[in-house]
Design a protein around this motif. Structure first.
Motif, PDB file in Angstrom:
ATOM      1  N   ILE A   1      40.249  44.050  35.314  1.00  0.00           N
ATOM      2  CA  ILE A   1      40.177  42.588  35.164  1.00  0.00           C
ATOM      3  C   ILE A   1      38.863  42.070  35.755  1.00  0.00           C
ATOM      4  CG2 ILE A   1      41.176  40.401  35.956  1.00  0.00           C
ATOM      5  CD1 ILE A   1      43.945  41.778  35.725  1.00  0.00           C
ATOM      6  N   VAL A   2      38.537  42.520  36.966  1.00  0.00           N
ATOM      7  CA  VAL A   2      37.295  42.075  37.613  1.00  0.00           C
ATOM      8  C   VAL A   2      36.090  42.577  36.822  1.00  0.00           C
ATOM      9  CG1 VAL A   2      36.023  41.913  39.770  1.00  0.00           C
ATOM     10  CG2 VAL A   2      38.445  42.349  39.839  1.00  0.00           C
ATOM     11  N   GLN A   3      36.150  43.823  36.425  1.00  0.00           N
ATOM     12  CA  GLN A   3      35.060  44.439  35.678  1.00  0.00           C
ATOM     13  C   GLN A   3      34.789  43.654  34.395  1.00  0.00           C
ATOM     14  OE1 GLN A   3      35.944  48.581  35.214  1.00  0.00           O
ATOM     15  NE2 GLN A   3      34.117  48.992  34.025  1.00  0.00           N
ATOM     16  N   GLY A   4      35.830  43.326  33.666  1.00  0.00           N
ATOM     17  CA  GLY A   4      35.679  42.563  32.425  1.00  0.00           C
ATOM     18  C   GLY A   4      35.109  41.185  32.673  1.00  0.00           C
ATOM     19  N   HIS A   5      35.566  40.541  33.748  1.00  0.00           N
ATOM     20  CA  HIS A   5      35.059  39.206  34.053  1.00  0.00           C
ATOM     21  C   HIS A   5      33.559  39.240  34.365  1.00  0.00           C
ATOM     22  CE1 HIS A   5      34.775  35.138  35.538  1.00  0.00           C
ATOM     23  NE2 HIS A   5      34.179  35.627  36.609  1.00  0.00           N
ATOM     24  N   ILE A   6      33.142  40.190  35.179  1.00  0.00           N
ATOM     25  CA  ILE A   6      31.722  40.275  35.529  1.00  0.00           C
ATOM     26  C   ILE A   6      30.878  40.631  34.310  1.00  0.00           C
ATOM     27  CG2 ILE A   6      29.985  41.453  36.924  1.00  0.00           C
ATOM     28  CD1 ILE A   6      32.083  41.739  39.084  1.00  0.00           C
ATOM     29  N   ALA A   7      31.407  41.492  33.444  1.00  0.00           N
ATOM     30  CA  ALA A   7      30.673  41.846  32.230  1.00  0.00           C
ATOM     31  C   ALA A   7      30.439  40.602  31.373  1.00  0.00           C
ATOM     32  CB  ALA A   7      31.437  42.904  31.434  1.00  0.00           C
TER      33      ALA A   7
ATOM     34  N   ILE B   1      41.819  34.167  37.265  1.00  0.00           N
ATOM     35  CA  ILE B   1      41.461  34.959  36.077  1.00  0.00           C
ATOM     36  C   ILE B   1      42.608  35.900  35.718  1.00  0.00           C
ATOM     37  CG2 ILE B   1      39.899  36.784  35.246  1.00  0.00           C
ATOM     38  CD1 ILE B   1      37.768  35.390  37.177  1.00  0.00           C
ATOM     39  N   ALA B   2      43.144  36.586  36.718  1.00  0.00           N
ATOM     40  CA  ALA B   2      44.236  37.531  36.490  1.00  0.00           C
ATOM     41  C   ALA B   2      45.480  36.798  35.980  1.00  0.00           C
ATOM     42  CB  ALA B   2      44.542  38.301  37.769  1.00  0.00           C
ATOM     43  N   ARG B   3      45.767  35.646  36.566  1.00  0.00           N
ATOM     44  CA  ARG B   3      46.926  34.859  36.147  1.00  0.00           C
ATOM     45  C   ARG B   3      46.784  34.438  34.683  1.00  0.00           C
ATOM     46  NH1 ARG B   3      46.330  30.737  39.343  1.00  0.00           N
ATOM     47  NH2 ARG B   3      46.704  31.968  41.200  1.00  0.00           N
ATOM     48  N   LYS B   4      45.586  33.988  34.294  1.00  0.00           N
ATOM     49  CA  LYS B   4      45.348  33.564  32.910  1.00  0.00           C
ATOM     50  C   LYS B   4      45.508  34.718  31.926  1.00  0.00           C
ATOM     51  CE  LYS B   4      42.272  29.739  33.951  1.00  0.00           C
ATOM     52  NZ  LYS B   4      40.871  29.296  34.026  1.00  0.00           N
ATOM     53  N   GLN B   5      45.259  35.940  32.405  1.00  0.00           N
ATOM     54  CA  GLN B   5      45.410  37.111  31.542  1.00  0.00           C
ATOM     55  C   GLN B   5      46.837  37.650  31.564  1.00  0.00           C
ATOM     56  OE1 GLN B   5      42.414  40.137  32.165  1.00  0.00           O
ATOM     57  NE2 GLN B   5      40.759  38.642  32.148  1.00  0.00           N
ATOM     58  N   GLY B   6      47.725  36.955  32.272  1.00  0.00           N
ATOM     59  CA  GLY B   6      49.120  37.361  32.340  1.00  0.00           C
ATOM     60  C   GLY B   6      49.360  38.558  33.243  1.00  0.00           C
ATOM     61  N   LYS B   7      48.404  38.822  34.146  1.00  0.00           N
ATOM     62  CA  LYS B   7      48.514  39.954  35.072  1.00  0.00           C
ATOM     63  C   LYS B   7      48.221  39.480  36.488  1.00  0.00           C
ATOM     64  CE  LYS B   7      46.946  42.831  31.329  1.00  0.00           C
ATOM     65  NZ  LYS B   7      45.841  43.494  30.707  1.00  0.00           N
ATOM     66  N   PRO B   8      49.080  38.596  37.023  1.00  0.00           N
ATOM     67  CA  PRO B   8      48.791  38.000  38.333  1.00  0.00           C
ATOM     68  C   PRO B   8      48.650  39.037  39.448  1.00  0.00           C
ATOM     69  CG  PRO B   8      51.057  37.573  37.686  1.00  0.00           C
ATOM     70  CD  PRO B   8      50.389  38.217  36.509  1.00  0.00           C
ATOM     71  N   ILE B   9      47.741  38.737  40.363  1.00  0.00           N
ATOM     72  CA  ILE B   9      47.541  39.566  41.550  1.00  0.00           C
ATOM     73  C   ILE B   9      48.102  38.771  42.725  1.00  0.00           C
ATOM     74  CG2 ILE B   9      45.865  40.697  43.054  1.00  0.00           C
ATOM     75  CD1 ILE B   9      43.941  40.789  40.650  1.00  0.00           C
ATOM     76  N   PRO B  10      49.081  39.331  43.431  1.00  0.00           N
ATOM     77  CA  PRO B  10      49.660  38.588  44.555  1.00  0.00           C
ATOM     78  C   PRO B  10      48.628  38.318  45.649  1.00  0.00           C
ATOM     79  CG  PRO B  10      50.740  40.747  44.285  1.00  0.00           C
ATOM     80  CD  PRO B  10      49.680  40.636  43.242  1.00  0.00           C
ATOM     81  N   TYR B  11      48.848  37.240  46.359  1.00  0.00           N
ATOM     82  CA  TYR B  11      47.951  36.857  47.443  1.00  0.00           C
ATOM     83  C   TYR B  11      47.755  38.003  48.427  1.00  0.00           C
ATOM     84  CZ  TYR B  11      45.979  34.339  51.386  1.00  0.00           C
ATOM     85  OH  TYR B  11      45.168  33.943  52.405  1.00  0.00           O
TER      86      TYR B  11
END
Length: 126
Positions: free
Chosen positions: A13-19, A33-43
């Protein structure tokens, strides 16, 4: 895998965003970003994901050409030969073509942006 594990969904997810954006997001932006992609990362996990990715990203830039700005906005272009970070205190060692060493220090994370070529290399495989 070369540097980033393609099996680690969170790093991808991070890699794609930076690309796409050519800029490392903040931890808060990463969660969004992760939430919008339907793959939330917990705090509780976002700081670890962020720091792990950042470590690999900055290490990938070692001995590569970087542009660093001093406190007056003067740009220095050279090779990043070393870096360190402890408790969000950063040091970057940049050596210019005329063999001068500059040590850049910051008490917060510097803005990390990548070139078009680096972004293309970073883009996750589809």
């Amino acid at each position: 895998w070369e540097i980033f594990d393609p099996g680690d969904e969170r790093l991808v997810i991070v890699q794609g965003h930076i690309a796409e954006s050519k800029r490392l997001p903040t931890k808060e932006q990463l969660q969004s970003i992760a939430r919008k992609q339907g793959k939330p990362i917990p705090y509780s996990a976002v700081a670890t994901v962020f720091k792990d990715f950042r470590l690999h990203l900055v290490n990938a830039g070692l001995n590569g050409k970087v542009a660093a700005l001093d406190v007056y906005g003067v740009e220095y272009i050279g090779n990043m030969r070393a870096w360190s970070e402890k408790n969000e205190r950063w040091t970057l060692d940049v050596w210019t073509e005329d063999h001068l060493r500059y040590s850049f220090n910051s008490d917060k994370q510097p803005i990390i942006e990548v070139s078009d070529e680096f972004a293309a290399w970073l883009k996750p495989a589809s």
